[in-house]
Design an enzyme around this catalytic site. Sequence first.
Site, PDB file in Angstrom:
ATOM      1  CE  LYS A 145      -8.416  13.441  14.349  1.00  0.00           C
ATOM      2  NZ  LYS A 145      -7.119  12.702  14.270  1.00  0.00           N
ATOM      3  CE1 TYR A 202      -3.603   2.528   0.634  1.00  0.00           C
ATOM      4  CE2 TYR A 202      -2.697   2.901   2.828  1.00  0.00           C
ATOM      5  CZ  TYR A 202      -3.588   3.239   1.824  1.00  0.00           C
ATOM      6  OH  TYR A 202      -4.458   4.287   2.010  1.00  0.00           O
ATOM      7  CG  ASP A 250      -5.771  12.309  11.198  1.00  0.00           C
ATOM      8  OD1 ASP A 250      -5.983  11.226  10.623  1.00  0.00           O
ATOM      9  OD2 ASP A 250      -5.410  12.392  12.384  1.00  0.00           O
ATOM     10  CG  HIS A 276      -9.884   1.898   8.156  1.00  0.00           C
ATOM     11  ND1 HIS A 276      -9.926   1.808   6.780  1.00  0.00           N
ATOM     12  CD2 HIS A 276      -8.675   2.437   8.462  1.00  0.00           C
ATOM     13  CE1 HIS A 276      -8.799   2.285   6.277  1.00  0.00           C
ATOM     14  NE2 HIS A 276      -8.029   2.664   7.265  1.00  0.00           N
TER      15      HIS A 276
END
Length: 668
Positions: A542, A24, A546, A179
Amino acid sequence: MKREAAETGAAKVSRDEPWLIRTYSGHSSAAASNALYRTNLARGQTGLSVAFDLPTQTGYDADHVLARGEVGKVGVPISHLGDMRTLFDSIPLGRMNTSMTINATAAWLLALYIAAAEEQGVKRSDLQGTTQNDIIKEYLSRGTYIFPPQPSMRLIADVISFTYKEVPKWNPMNVCSYHLQEAGATPVQELAYALATATSVLDAVKQAGQVPAADFPKVVGRISFFVNAGIRFLTEVCKMRAFTELWDEITLDRYGVTDERFRRFRYGVQVNSLGLTEQQPENNVYRILLEMLAVTLSKDARARSVQLPAWNEALGLPRPWDQQWSLRCQQILAFETDLLEFGDIFNGSTEIGRKVAELKAQASEELARIEAMGGAIPAVEASYMKQRLVESNAKRFAAIESGEMTVVGVNKFIETAPSPLSGGDAGSILVVDDKAEHDQIESLKAWRASRDDAKVKAALAELRRAAVEGRNIMEPSIAAAHAGVTTGEWGATLREVFGEYRAPTGVARAASAPAGDLDAVRLKVDAVSAKLGRRLKFLVGKPGLDGHSNGAEQIAVRARDAGMEVVYEGIRSTPAQIVNAALEEGVHVIGLSILSGSHVALVADVMEKMREVGLVDVPVVVGGIIPPEDEAKLKASGVARVYTPKDYQMTDIMADIVDLIDTLPIAA
């Protein structure tokens, strides 16, 4: 498929073909990533797996305010057809199998890929690969969603309905449980939430009416999965066998698919990055190998493609050599061992059978709960699945903190000699040059200046009409790609039609999983709050694009459990929005969580805006994957504390933050 292989001193034996071997990768620019891909292919990689940067994933151009500091950091920036052309320069797309980890903008990146292939003279029907295209897990974990759930499901259905006819060898959706595990999912939750996503998507495709009933089994047969394999590798083997059996049952019973070929559970895998440690990072090599065995040992549930993280990904972006080392791990297993010469070694095992049956039963119960809510989308909107993931992750963190779960080199066997592989050397990870962002913006400006504006406007108008009228979005997107439309323009056009969405955080109602001496910290919080004259208030922010929110969520939950008043509004805030929230809420400390490598630029922006509005007395603490040299920069700029993965005792972090507030003049 089979091939003949000579075994030393014995007759020839039949061997299965290995899985697709991938890494990846992608960073900095399309040209740099193209060079990396060609190098990896020359070293024996058999498929490509493209990592896109966060602006590309969330539908922004490199010069958008939210793209600041994020361009080229976690993947390759693709702003237009010229970038896609460069990315695959001298790589024959008609012979390549390309996986693209892209979700909210999957329709657009697939359109760019098709347009680039058409420029190479490749027919759509010859293209092979995968778009992840799983928005539901983005709401739950990764955070690169854009639109509300219903329009997002429509875009997924459009891609699926288009590809089964036009690009029949393409996997239009990779239902991604990877995830989910990174966000704390148990094996049961990973099974249930992924399968609930798959059924919700297939139901949406049916309801969209673009696929005739007779062709629906073909659509089912093109759905693939992308899973995670953790360190408890026998449980992971059982999870994969449970996935295989449950999917076969669902496709037969729910959708009436009688052709066994279309009921096969086809999946790719990246093994667990969550468990990779910053401490003694060389140990990650063993973890990666064991996790790979979980998805290759069982022939009946073997992965179709495998990509491995690098040993040093907990430290930062891996270098080409680090990726080569991971590639060699796959090649040794596939070509040196006898793994591919045997049938399924677990068939007939009573222990494996018992565990598989247990996982299937528990996952079926969880699936029934989600079904009773109306499916995956209502479960997302009600924050049910997100809350459960936050709770599971909290239990995992607490188990590590308490020592109930052993992590070698972190909470046990921590004595170590200095590692000759890293040793704090600045060259032990790949650092993206800040110039990459400037170069991408300049390239973008040149692209805009060189194109035919009338064609761009016409293409965007047609894209908008298709979105408003409910027509399939793919052909207008491909036409827009050829016309020179940019990623940001495509995203802005659909934002105007569909709107934007902010998913529930799952923090407010998540159950506690305290660890450490939390009572002592609560007493400290009470004492400092009394000095302040009101409850100590902590803003968790945040900044940037991201979407990896797991750490921020756990900090918010632990701060709440420690008695602080917590302000946490989720992901994707600009520095200005964070500072404005700090002003309005009257917070005593700001905590910034950044995992994309953009911490230096984004923290600098936040602190500059704090100075502009007079917030000079509010300390800033930062958490993320932050190299020592960047930690020094942050502290020199005025950051009060920097926490990295080695600081795994969250209750200790809470105590440290309270002590920090207690030393300030305002607390006196």
